[in-house]
Design an enzyme around this catalytic site. Structure first.
Site, short mmCIF file in Angstrom:
data_model
loop_
_atom_site.label_atom_id
_atom_site.label_comp_id
_atom_site.label_asym_id
_atom_site.label_seq_id
_atom_site.Cartn_x
_atom_site.Cartn_y
_atom_site.Cartn_z
N GLN A 74 0.80 -1.16 -0.26
CA GLN A 74 0.09 0.13 0.00
C GLN A 74 0.92 1.34 0.13
OE1 GLN A 74 -2.94 -1.49 3.33
NE2 GLN A 74 -4.05 0.12 2.02
N HIS A 75 0.23 2.40 -0.51
CA HIS A 75 0.57 3.94 -0.27
C HIS A 75 1.93 4.19 -1.10
CE1 HIS A 75 -1.27 3.06 3.55
NE2 HIS A 75 -0.30 2.33 3.86
N ASP A 237 -2.62 -4.78 0.20
CA ASP A 237 -1.72 -6.13 0.99
C ASP A 237 -2.66 -6.70 2.00
OD1 ASP A 237 -0.81 -3.92 2.15
OD2 ASP A 237 1.30 -4.76 1.96
#
Length: 438
Positions: A74-75, A237
């Site tokens: 992520q991110h 995830d």
């Protein structure tokens, strides 16, 4: 012609790309492949594509695959220009150069307002803080942005043949970790994106369309013979792992890796103004409040190293005494995020002649780990999210002492799950649902 009877799940993680080919009838993994990603906290996304192709080749190809979904770290910030080319290497979730940007954004809007709007208070991992860093430190790159996406969005787009910026898609779970998606609905908040980029108007920037949980994202690249493969929207995830485990409300997934992650499926969104709990979405249309610690299995590693023992002996020592005998480990070896103590260090207190031995030190290590995980779980509980059952995964869950003592310390029924690629399995489960409904 090969009959397309399987589904595929991809986990494009920080360290590697894993793919599992699954029989949707019985959930059996029939083939799998893996390829490493480069080290570092910024990566050229082309490396993810190359790793995906290598993993697919190791798994025997996609000729018999009917549907595929991608879960990913992520991110990460992936910025594209008008031609769809990557402007600069992607900044990953674990790149902390945006820590000051996070602090600035919190000061500018206020922690309570961020939590109300997005469900999260900005920290260095979130995409919104990386965009502010880019605007401040690489303004020429920021000016070239035509589209912003996340690692799993970009890889799905590549698998589809990179068909144009307007075909970028994502899902609620990953979009909820950007810092500019609404907490209450699957929609972006352009005013927050503009705040991050220090711009008055961001209407010219393409953001991936947020798909529903089982909505098809299109099909694979015809140039590679993948046009018959239906693509799912993908997941972040943590949401992928929750889907792979089959997590339901009242159940928590506790991942004991280098860091610790306590993720809980909730029927309602949450607001934590302290910032300890991030109010992410899950992959099914519900929510996934999550608390993350910087320290987890590394606590065991550190104490075992001090004692000069392997993991089996460490477990034997920890279980040879009924408790730590008053010895207390505060396990903040590299600072901590939950609780928010970024500059803290680990401390050992309560030493006496009676407890100054390897067994009590090993026991204090296990208790320190489990008490920290209890703190993370309680941070979620305090928002009104019930936790009745905890599923343990990750390297730390292999510890016999952790498994035997977790129920006593975590305040819930505890079950250690067998090793498995749960993120990739969650993506495969999504692919199966997408195939069934489209």
């Amino acid at each position: 012609m090969t009959t397309r009877k399987y589904v595929a799940g991809v986990d494009t993680s920080t360290q590697s790309c894993k793919i599992v080919i699954v029989d949707p009838v019985d959930g059996r993994v029939v083939r799998e492949g893996r390829a490493a990603h480069p080290d570092g906290t910024e990566v050229d996304p082309a490396a993810w594509w190359e790793a995906f192709l290598r993993a697919v080749a190791e798994a025997g190809g996609l000729d018999d695959v009917a549907a595929l979904s991608v879960s990913g770290q992520q991110h990460g910030m992936v910025c594209l220009d008008r031609d769809g080319q990557v402007i600069r290497p992607a900044l990953l979730w674990n790149d902390t150069r945006s820590a000051q940007a996070a602090s600035d954004l919190v000061d500018e809007l206020g922690a309570e307002r961020w939590a109300e709007l997005t469900g999260s208070v900005p920290v260095a991992s979130l995409t919104v803080t990386k965009l502010r860093w880019l605007a401040d430190h690489e303004p020429e790159h920021a000016k070239r942005i035509a589209a912003i996406c996340l690692p799993h969005d970009w890889l799905t787009w590549q698998i589809a043949g990179a068909p144009g910026l307007d075909r970028l898609v994502t899902d609620r779970s990953d979009a909820s970790g950007t810092g500019y998606m609404s907490r209450s609905q699957a929609a972006y908040l352009p005013e927050l994106l503009a705040l991050a980029l220090r711009r008055d108007d961001v209407s010219d920037i393409v953001l991936p369309r947020i798909l529903g949980p089982w909505e098809a994202a299109g099909t694979g690249d015809p140039a590679r013979g993948w046009e018959e493969i239906v693509l799912g929207p993908g997941t972040g995830d943590n949401a992928g792992a929750a889907l792979g485990v089959g997590l339901e409300p009242g159940q928590a997934l506790l991942s004991l890796g280098t860091s610790g992650v306590a993720a809980v499926v909730s029927e309602n969104s949450v607001v934590d103004r302290s910032g300890l709990v991030t109010g992410f979405s899950d992959a099914t249309g519900r929510w996934l409040p999550l608390a993350c610690t910087l320290n987890a299995s590394r606590i065991i590693d550190a104490i075992a190293r001090i004692l000069g023992v392997d993991y089996a002996e460490f477990d034997r020592l920890a279980l040879s005494v009924p408790d730590a005998g008053g010895l207390v480990l505060e396990p903040y070896f590299e600072g901590e995020r939950t609780p928010n103590l970024p500059d803290a260090t680990a401390t050992l207190s309560g030493m006496t002649l009676a407890n100054s031995d390897p067994a009590h030190l090993a026991r204090a290590g296990i208790e320190g780990l489990l008490n920290l995980m209890r703190f993370a779980l309680d941070a979620v509980r305090q928002l009104g999210v019930p936790i009745d059952t905890v599923y343990l995964v990750g390297g730390g869950a292999k510890s016999k002492a952790v498994r035997e003592l977790a129920g006593e310390f975590l305040g819930a029924k505890v079950q250690a799950l067998p090793d498995g690629e749960y993120v990739a399995l969650g993506a495969a489960r999504q692919a199966q649902q997408v195939l069934a409904q489209n």
